[in-house]
Design an enzyme around this catalytic site. Structure first.
Site, PDB file in Angstrom:
ATOM      1  N   TYR A  11     -12.085  45.221  22.519  1.00 38.36           N
ATOM      2  CA  TYR A  11     -11.982  45.872  23.124  1.00 38.36           C
ATOM      3  C   TYR A  11     -12.881  47.347  22.241  1.00 38.36           C
ATOM      4  O   TYR A  11     -13.880  47.976  23.216  1.00 38.36           O
ATOM      5  CB  TYR A  11     -11.040  46.511  23.205  1.00 38.36           C
ATOM      6  CG  TYR A  11     -10.779  48.083  24.123  1.00 38.36           C
ATOM      7  CD1 TYR A  11     -10.999  48.151  25.589  1.00 38.36           C
ATOM      8  CD2 TYR A  11      -9.570  49.128  23.786  1.00 38.36           C
ATOM      9  CE1 TYR A  11     -11.267  49.257  25.876  1.00 38.36           C
ATOM     10  CE2 TYR A  11      -9.731  50.141  24.301  1.00 38.36           C
ATOM     11  CZ  TYR A  11     -10.218  50.237  25.265  1.00 38.36           C
ATOM     12  OH  TYR A  11      -9.946  51.144  26.223  1.00 38.36           O
ATOM     13  N   THR A 157      -2.180  51.988  13.197  1.00 37.68           N
ATOM     14  CA  THR A 157      -1.801  52.432  14.343  1.00 37.68           C
ATOM     15  C   THR A 157      -0.667  53.219  14.140  1.00 37.68           C
ATOM     16  O   THR A 157       0.285  53.012  13.131  1.00 37.68           O
ATOM     17  CB  THR A 157      -1.294  51.513  15.111  1.00 37.68           C
ATOM     18  OG1 THR A 157       0.044  52.028  16.165  1.00 37.68           O
ATOM     19  CG2 THR A 157      -0.587  50.158  14.253  1.00 37.68           C
ATOM     20  N   SER A 192       7.574  47.270  16.401  1.00 35.10           N
ATOM     21  CA  SER A 192       7.064  45.162  16.719  1.00 35.10           C
ATOM     22  C   SER A 192       6.392  44.707  15.339  1.00 35.10           C
ATOM     23  O   SER A 192       5.878  45.282  14.530  1.00 35.10           O
ATOM     24  CB  SER A 192       6.360  45.309  17.726  1.00 35.10           C
ATOM     25  OG  SER A 192       5.027  45.010  16.990  1.00 35.10           O
ATOM     26  N   TYR A 194       4.315  43.269  15.446  1.00 35.15           N
ATOM     27  CA  TYR A 194       2.243  43.120  15.006  1.00 35.15           C
ATOM     28  C   TYR A 194       2.417  44.623  14.311  1.00 35.15           C
ATOM     29  O   TYR A 194       1.760  44.849  13.783  1.00 35.15           O
ATOM     30  CB  TYR A 194       1.105  44.234  16.367  1.00 35.15           C
ATOM     31  CG  TYR A 194       0.456  45.077  16.497  1.00 35.15           C
ATOM     32  CD1 TYR A 194       0.050  43.966  16.260  1.00 35.15           C
ATOM     33  CD2 TYR A 194       0.729  45.860  17.277  1.00 35.15           C
ATOM     34  CE1 TYR A 194      -1.509  45.065  15.500  1.00 35.15           C
ATOM     35  CE2 TYR A 194      -0.431  47.005  17.057  1.00 35.15           C
ATOM     36  CZ  TYR A 194      -1.515  46.458  16.114  1.00 35.15           C
ATOM     37  OH  TYR A 194      -2.443  47.573  16.055  1.00 35.15           O
ATOM     38  N   HIS A 195       2.903  45.676  14.409  1.00 35.41           N
ATOM     39  CA  HIS A 195       3.031  47.024  14.032  1.00 35.41           C
ATOM     40  C   HIS A 195       3.604  47.262  12.662  1.00 35.41           C
ATOM     41  O   HIS A 195       3.203  47.984  11.336  1.00 35.41           O
ATOM     42  CB  HIS A 195       3.957  47.879  14.911  1.00 35.41           C
ATOM     43  CG  HIS A 195       3.497  48.582  16.169  1.00 35.41           C
ATOM     44  ND1 HIS A 195       3.377  47.259  17.419  1.00 35.41           N
ATOM     45  CD2 HIS A 195       2.292  49.508  16.326  1.00 35.41           C
ATOM     46  CE1 HIS A 195       2.883  48.632  17.548  1.00 35.41           C
ATOM     47  NE2 HIS A 195       2.065  49.635  17.585  1.00 35.41           N
ATOM     48  N   LYS A 198       0.644  45.394  10.721  1.00 36.46           N
ATOM     49  CA  LYS A 198      -0.079  46.655   9.706  1.00 36.46           C
ATOM     50  C   LYS A 198       0.141  47.794   9.177  1.00 36.46           C
ATOM     51  O   LYS A 198      -0.519  47.897   8.052  1.00 36.46           O
ATOM     52  CB  LYS A 198       0.052  47.936  11.779  1.00 36.46           C
ATOM     53  CG  LYS A 198      -1.390  47.020  12.612  1.00 36.46           C
ATOM     54  CD  LYS A 198      -2.634  46.157  12.899  1.00 36.46           C
ATOM     55  CE  LYS A 198      -3.035  47.481  12.713  1.00 36.46           C
ATOM     56  NZ  LYS A 198      -5.207  46.391  12.777  1.00 36.46           N
ATOM     57  N   ARG A 254      -3.675  50.598  32.301  1.00 38.24           N
ATOM     58  CA  ARG A 254      -2.887  48.819  32.591  1.00 38.24           C
ATOM     59  C   ARG A 254      -3.053  50.435  34.118  1.00 38.24           C
ATOM     60  O   ARG A 254      -2.751  50.152  35.976  1.00 38.24           O
ATOM     61  CB  ARG A 254      -2.103  49.036  32.323  1.00 38.24           C
ATOM     62  CG  ARG A 254      -2.104  47.676  31.165  1.00 38.24           C
ATOM     63  CD  ARG A 254      -0.433  47.568  30.887  1.00 38.24           C
ATOM     64  NE  ARG A 254      -0.087  48.383  29.992  1.00 38.24           N
ATOM     65  CZ  ARG A 254       1.526  48.223  30.250  1.00 38.24           C
ATOM     66  NH1 ARG A 254       1.616  48.152  31.259  1.00 38.24           N
ATOM     67  NH2 ARG A 254       1.767  49.187  29.462  1.00 38.24           N
TER      68      ARG A 254
END
Ligand code: NAD
Length: 394
Positions: A11, A157, A192, A194-195, A198, A254
């Site tokens: 993206y 992030t 999360s 994912y975070h 990071k 979204r």
């Protein structure tokens, strides 16, 4: 100037590649199609199909005369990562297959970027952990071993900070303890897995900076929205990948798709979750300005990469107002929150550093939203309502 973009099919990666190419940089992109393959595997919708990375590079070349070299390979393989720095790279597509030389800068986007993905189950948690940490570690060692002067621009992030009950500083916090002072990375508490990766990426880079004097800029970014950039407007085939599903879609993108599809905007819980946001064109500016004014050797430079903050309720309301003026009947629905997160909280982040570097923000207004409505509206027939909400539970 040679710049290497890890995750160049993504993206942000593809628009970044065109942005630097247009400005005269020699650009190499690498990607293993993890994102596209995950969309297929999980059956989540992309708003429109996009050409392969090699096809996009060819289209870019036909239209502009500029070359973006392409490598399709997995960066968790250390030898693949090292090939970009030791001259053994095998290009999947390039007009001139000669080694471009050691990159002066590398932009690291190549990660699994979704919080819900990382919490589908243990398998997806493992993929997220191993993919993100291995890519970052491979990058750190490749730069340490072959190119210590190469500037690493890594995308972090704002989610690394979580939602603390004190102001969020830009990366660092001075702490006074029992009469003595020191400066530390600002406390991090991810919401999360994912975070969490990071945060671990940041720790890896901070280690490399302390041990080997690497130069690193960590851009702690908020959720990005938008589709079109100055480079992609010339041909729709150059548009970036655009997801509107719960796994890979970011909230503004979204909500616009939901409004167009006559699907009530899914506000999780009370909707007081507040975050910082930015337009995709501002991501490009931030990365470019960071590249032009690199971190010093032995410096981990951290910027909070957001331009403004909104609560989910405010975003839903803005989408409703923008959509209503265009004739859409936009409904908002508070649904049970599948995530474990504060729905009302204090949020006051600092984000001055990139403005000081010279970023000129694009703000999210009814007018800018309406432009997105018009773009997304062209693909209305492609929208699949069944993929919008999955309810991945934390
Ligand atoms: N988009 C956002 O709103 C946002 C917000 C904050 C931070 N970020 C960070 O920015 C970066 C880019 O995000 P994005 O939205 O462009 O995500 P994306 O998924 O579209 O792009 C990442 C790209 O990296 C590739 N990739 C992943 N693992 C790879 C591997 N092992 N080898 C080679 N390629 C690999 C993927 O195929 C994908 O094309 C990520 O690190 C993400 O954490 C994004």
């Amino acid at each position: 100037m040679h710049i290497l973009i890890l995750g160049g099919d993504g993206y942000l990666g593809w628009p970044t590649a065109m942005y630097f190419s247009k400005r005269g940089y020699e650009v190499t992109v690498v990607d293993n199609y993890f994102r596209r393959n995950s969309c297929t595997e999980l059956d989540v919708g992309m708003l429109y199909p996009i050409p392969t990375l090699a096809e996009r590079a060819k289209i870019w070349h036909e239209l502009t005369g500029r070359e973006i070299k392409v490598v399709i390979a997995d960066l968790t393989d250390a030898e693949v990562m090292r090939s970009f720095f030791n001259g053994t790279v095998a290009y999947s597509w390039a007009i001139d297959k000669k080694f471009s030389g050691i990159p002066a800068s590398v932009v690291h986007y190549a990660e699994q970027p979704s919080a819900p993905y990382s919490l589908i189950n243990y398998k997806y948690a493992n993929i997220t952990l191993s993919n993100n940490l291995l890519v970052t570690n491979n990058l750190m060692f490749a730069v340490r071993d072959y190119a210590r002067d190469c500037h690493i621009i890594k995308l972090g992030t704002m989610g690394e900070y979580g939602t603390p009950n004190i102001d969020i500083e830009e990366g660092w916090l001075e702490i006074e303890h029992k009469g003595r002072k020191d400066t530390f990375l600002y406390p991090r508490q991810a919401g999360s897995l994912y975070h969490t990766t990071k945060i671990m990426d940041t720790d890896l880079m901070w280690f490399g900076v302390r041990m080997w004097d690497l130069r690193v800029t960590d851009l702690l970014q908020g959720p990005v929205y938008g589709m079109v950039t100055e480079e992609s407007v010339i041909d729709a085939r150059l548009n970036t990948i655009f997801n509107y599903d719960e796994i890979f879609g970011t909230i503004v993108n979204r909500f616009i798709v939901q409004a167009i599809a006559d699907y009530p905007l899914t506000v999780y819980g009370k909707g007081g979750q507040t975050r910082g946001y930015l337009n995709i064109n501002d991501t490009l500016q931030c990365v470019h300005l960071s590249e032009q004014k690199p971190a010093a050797a032995g410096e981990l430079r951290i910027y909070n990469q957001i331009m403004e903050t909104f609560s989910v309720n405010e975003l839903a309301e803005l989408t409703r107002r923008a959509g209503t003026q265009l004739g859409y009947d936009v409904q908002i629905k508070n649904i049970e929150n599948p995530r474990c997160e504060a729905e009302e909280h204090y949020y006051n982040p600092t984000y001055q550093g990139l403005l000081d570097l010279g970023v000129k923000p694009h703000y999210l207004t009814e007018e800018s939203m309406q432009k997105m409505f018009k773009l997304v509206g062209k693909y209305k027939e492609n929208i699949r309502r069944d993929v919008i909400f999955r309810g991945v539970k934390w």
